[in-house]
Scaffold this motif. Sequence first.
Motif, PDB file in Angstrom:
ATOM      1  N   ALA A  81     -36.999 -10.105 -57.952  1.00  0.00           N
ATOM      2  CA  ALA A  81     -36.468  -8.945 -57.294  1.00  0.00           C
ATOM      3  C   ALA A  81     -35.137  -8.323 -58.852  1.00  0.00           C
ATOM      4  O   ALA A  81     -35.138  -7.167 -58.034  1.00  0.00           O
ATOM      5  CB  ALA A  81     -35.594  -9.880 -56.510  1.00  0.00           C
ATOM      6  N   LEU A  82     -35.283  -9.314 -59.425  1.00  0.00           N
ATOM      7  CA  LEU A  82     -34.398  -8.293 -60.017  1.00  0.00           C
ATOM      8  C   LEU A  82     -35.408  -7.009 -60.615  1.00  0.00           C
ATOM      9  O   LEU A  82     -35.096  -5.755 -61.097  1.00  0.00           O
ATOM     10  CB  LEU A  82     -33.782  -9.113 -61.372  1.00  0.00           C
ATOM     11  N   GLN A  83     -36.953  -6.910 -61.070  1.00  0.00           N
ATOM     12  CA  GLN A  83     -37.406  -6.120 -61.551  1.00  0.00           C
ATOM     13  C   GLN A  83     -37.959  -4.952 -60.699  1.00  0.00           C
ATOM     14  O   GLN A  83     -38.289  -4.204 -60.577  1.00  0.00           O
ATOM     15  CB  GLN A  83     -38.392  -6.590 -62.572  1.00  0.00           C
ATOM     16  N   LEU A  84     -37.842  -5.741 -59.998  1.00  0.00           N
ATOM     17  CA  LEU A  84     -38.302  -4.494 -58.484  1.00  0.00           C
ATOM     18  C   LEU A  84     -36.663  -2.955 -57.780  1.00  0.00           C
ATOM     19  O   LEU A  84     -36.835  -2.344 -58.112  1.00  0.00           O
ATOM     20  CB  LEU A  84     -38.530  -4.998 -56.993  1.00  0.00           C
ATOM     21  N   MET A  85     -35.583  -4.097 -58.564  1.00  0.00           N
ATOM     22  CA  MET A  85     -34.506  -2.828 -58.509  1.00  0.00           C
ATOM     23  C   MET A  85     -34.194  -2.508 -59.473  1.00  0.00           C
ATOM     24  O   MET A  85     -33.808  -1.299 -59.388  1.00  0.00           O
ATOM     25  CB  MET A  85     -32.648  -4.138 -58.058  1.00  0.00           C
ATOM     26  N   ALA A  86     -34.951  -2.394 -60.787  1.00  0.00           N
ATOM     27  CA  ALA A  86     -34.562  -1.679 -61.579  1.00  0.00           C
ATOM     28  C   ALA A  86     -36.123  -0.975 -61.086  1.00  0.00           C
ATOM     29  O   ALA A  86     -35.857  -0.165 -62.342  1.00  0.00           O
ATOM     30  CB  ALA A  86     -35.064  -2.494 -62.881  1.00  0.00           C
ATOM     31  N   ASN A  87     -36.344  -1.123 -60.908  1.00  0.00           N
ATOM     32  CA  ASN A  87     -37.669  -0.321 -60.518  1.00  0.00           C
ATOM     33  C   ASN A  87     -37.308   0.796 -60.376  1.00  0.00           C
ATOM     34  O   ASN A  87     -37.829   1.167 -59.760  1.00  0.00           O
ATOM     35  CB  ASN A  87     -38.988  -1.287 -59.816  1.00  0.00           C
ATOM     36  N   ALA A  88     -36.970   0.592 -58.659  1.00  0.00           N
ATOM     37  CA  ALA A  88     -36.791   1.351 -57.135  1.00  0.00           C
ATOM     38  C   ALA A  88     -35.266   2.666 -58.472  1.00  0.00           C
ATOM     39  O   ALA A  88     -35.756   3.646 -57.819  1.00  0.00           O
ATOM     40  CB  ALA A  88     -35.440   1.111 -56.600  1.00  0.00           C
ATOM     41  N   ALA A  89     -34.365   1.463 -59.331  1.00  0.00           N
ATOM     42  CA  ALA A  89     -33.439   2.624 -59.549  1.00  0.00           C
ATOM     43  C   ALA A  89     -34.012   4.118 -60.823  1.00  0.00           C
ATOM     44  O   ALA A  89     -32.724   4.959 -60.823  1.00  0.00           O
ATOM     45  CB  ALA A  89     -32.058   1.676 -60.005  1.00  0.00           C
ATOM     46  N   TRP A  90     -35.183   3.449 -61.318  1.00  0.00           N
ATOM     47  CA  TRP A  90     -35.791   4.513 -62.878  1.00  0.00           C
ATOM     48  C   TRP A  90     -36.294   5.704 -61.647  1.00  0.00           C
ATOM     49  O   TRP A  90     -35.233   6.635 -62.055  1.00  0.00           O
ATOM     50  CB  TRP A  90     -37.246   3.601 -62.828  1.00  0.00           C
ATOM     51  N   SER A  91     -36.626   5.552 -60.597  1.00  0.00           N
ATOM     52  CA  SER A  91     -36.802   7.071 -60.637  1.00  0.00           C
ATOM     53  C   SER A  91     -35.793   7.809 -60.074  1.00  0.00           C
ATOM     54  O   SER A  91     -35.848   9.165 -59.408  1.00  0.00           O
ATOM     55  CB  SER A  91     -37.966   7.596 -58.611  1.00  0.00           C
ATOM     56  N   TRP A  92     -34.756   7.283 -59.570  1.00  0.00           N
ATOM     57  CA  TRP A  92     -33.180   7.964 -58.068  1.00  0.00           C
ATOM     58  C   TRP A  92     -32.908   8.176 -59.755  1.00  0.00           C
ATOM     59  O   TRP A  92     -31.780   9.269 -59.936  1.00  0.00           O
ATOM     60  CB  TRP A  92     -32.661   7.071 -57.822  1.00  0.00           C
ATOM     61  N   LEU A  93     -32.526   8.028 -60.976  1.00  0.00           N
ATOM     62  CA  LEU A  93     -32.019   7.829 -62.013  1.00  0.00           C
ATOM     63  C   LEU A  93     -33.028   9.392 -62.824  1.00  0.00           C
ATOM     64  O   LEU A  93     -31.897  10.213 -63.409  1.00  0.00           O
ATOM     65  CB  LEU A  93     -31.508   7.079 -63.355  1.00  0.00           C
ATOM     66  N   PHE A  94     -33.765   9.035 -62.803  1.00  0.00           N
ATOM     67  CA  PHE A  94     -34.953  10.310 -63.308  1.00  0.00           C
ATOM     68  C   PHE A  94     -34.911  11.526 -62.957  1.00  0.00           C
ATOM     69  O   PHE A  94     -34.171  12.836 -63.482  1.00  0.00           O
ATOM     70  CB  PHE A  94     -36.177   9.599 -64.289  1.00  0.00           C
ATOM     71  N   PHE A  95     -35.767  11.131 -62.312  1.00  0.00           N
ATOM     72  CA  PHE A  95     -35.713  12.337 -60.718  1.00  0.00           C
ATOM     73  C   PHE A  95     -34.742  13.208 -60.462  1.00  0.00           C
ATOM     74  O   PHE A  95     -34.533  14.201 -60.229  1.00  0.00           O
ATOM     75  CB  PHE A  95     -36.737  12.536 -59.815  1.00  0.00           C
ATOM     76  N   GLY A  96     -33.623  11.809 -59.806  1.00  0.00           N
ATOM     77  CA  GLY A  96     -32.692  12.202 -58.930  1.00  0.00           C
ATOM     78  C   GLY A  96     -31.625  13.158 -59.331  1.00  0.00           C
ATOM     79  O   GLY A  96     -30.928  13.548 -59.374  1.00  0.00           O
ATOM     80  N   ARG A  97     -31.320  11.709 -60.839  1.00  0.00           N
ATOM     81  CA  ARG A  97     -30.370  12.197 -61.536  1.00  0.00           C
ATOM     82  C   ARG A  97     -30.187  13.210 -62.457  1.00  0.00           C
ATOM     83  O   ARG A  97     -29.687  13.399 -63.257  1.00  0.00           O
ATOM     84  CB  ARG A  97     -29.381  11.473 -60.802  1.00  0.00           C
ATOM     85  N   LYS A  98     -31.460  12.909 -62.658  1.00  0.00           N
ATOM     86  CA  LYS A  98     -31.635  14.127 -64.190  1.00  0.00           C
ATOM     87  C   LYS A  98     -31.125  13.165 -65.541  1.00  0.00           C
ATOM     88  O   LYS A  98     -30.455  14.144 -65.933  1.00  0.00           O
ATOM     89  CB  LYS A  98     -31.588  15.296 -63.669  1.00  0.00           C
ATOM     90  N   GLN A  99     -30.953  11.842 -65.486  1.00  0.00           N
ATOM     91  CA  GLN A  99     -30.246  11.539 -66.356  1.00  0.00           C
ATOM     92  C   GLN A  99     -31.267  10.772 -67.213  1.00  0.00           C
ATOM     93  O   GLN A  99     -31.822   9.720 -66.896  1.00  0.00           O
ATOM     94  CB  GLN A  99     -29.050  10.742 -65.938  1.00  0.00           C
ATOM     95  N   ILE A 100     -31.640  11.398 -67.900  1.00  0.00           N
ATOM     96  CA  ILE A 100     -32.984  10.669 -68.892  1.00  0.00           C
ATOM     97  C   ILE A 100     -32.508   9.556 -69.922  1.00  0.00           C
ATOM     98  O   ILE A 100     -32.868   8.399 -69.977  1.00  0.00           O
ATOM     99  CB  ILE A 100     -33.067  12.171 -69.943  1.00  0.00           C
ATOM    100  N   ALA A 101     -31.223  10.081 -70.066  1.00  0.00           N
ATOM    101  CA  ALA A 101     -30.933   8.695 -71.121  1.00  0.00           C
ATOM    102  C   ALA A 101     -31.019   6.986 -70.380  1.00  0.00           C
ATOM    103  O   ALA A 101     -30.764   5.794 -70.354  1.00  0.00           O
ATOM    104  CB  ALA A 101     -29.592   8.834 -71.422  1.00  0.00           C
ATOM    105  N   ALA A 102     -30.086   7.284 -68.884  1.00  0.00           N
ATOM    106  CA  ALA A 102     -29.571   6.383 -68.202  1.00  0.00           C
ATOM    107  C   ALA A 102     -30.953   5.893 -67.671  1.00  0.00           C
ATOM    108  O   ALA A 102     -31.095   4.512 -67.493  1.00  0.00           O
ATOM    109  CB  ALA A 102     -28.879   6.490 -66.877  1.00  0.00           C
ATOM    110  N   ALA A 103     -32.338   6.261 -67.130  1.00  0.00           N
ATOM    111  CA  ALA A 103     -33.041   6.219 -66.844  1.00  0.00           C
ATOM    112  C   ALA A 103     -34.031   5.263 -67.626  1.00  0.00           C
ATOM    113  O   ALA A 103     -34.472   4.685 -67.991  1.00  0.00           O
ATOM    114  CB  ALA A 103     -34.151   7.002 -65.982  1.00  0.00           C
TER     115      ALA A 103
END
Length: 153
Positions: A81-103
Amino acid sequence: MLPSLFALLISLALVGITASTGARFRPDSWYRELNKPAWTPPDIAFPIAWGILYLLMAIAAWRIYMADDSAWRTAGLTVYALQLMANAAWSWLFFGRKQIAAALGDIALLLMLIMLAIIVFAKVSALAAWLMVPYALWVALALCLNATIWRRN
């Protein structure tokens, strides 16, 4: 415990929810303009690879859920479940927020959680653990790609 087919459908739904962030936050002109390495997979590879990986993940989690109740089973489902949350967060961070380092930080955490899930899953079901290996390999590649994009941009 849920009946087997219903449990599988729930597992598929959970990865579907996770995948929805990838469908919502997708490559755009910003991504296309980034300085990427020559070994970046073609855009078509991503939905194909993720479709297969999400199916394998759902089957792996379903096998763990259907196993006899144990501390390892509970730990495996928790890490999953934790890895599913981290997985979901990546696209939001990288493509949505354009935060390459956070992603990059997120995907490093994701890979660690996947590796932990594989280790814990192996205590319950060898097959479930092996079903997660292609996911770990793809995320390792994605981590290298994310790191290279961060360094170049």
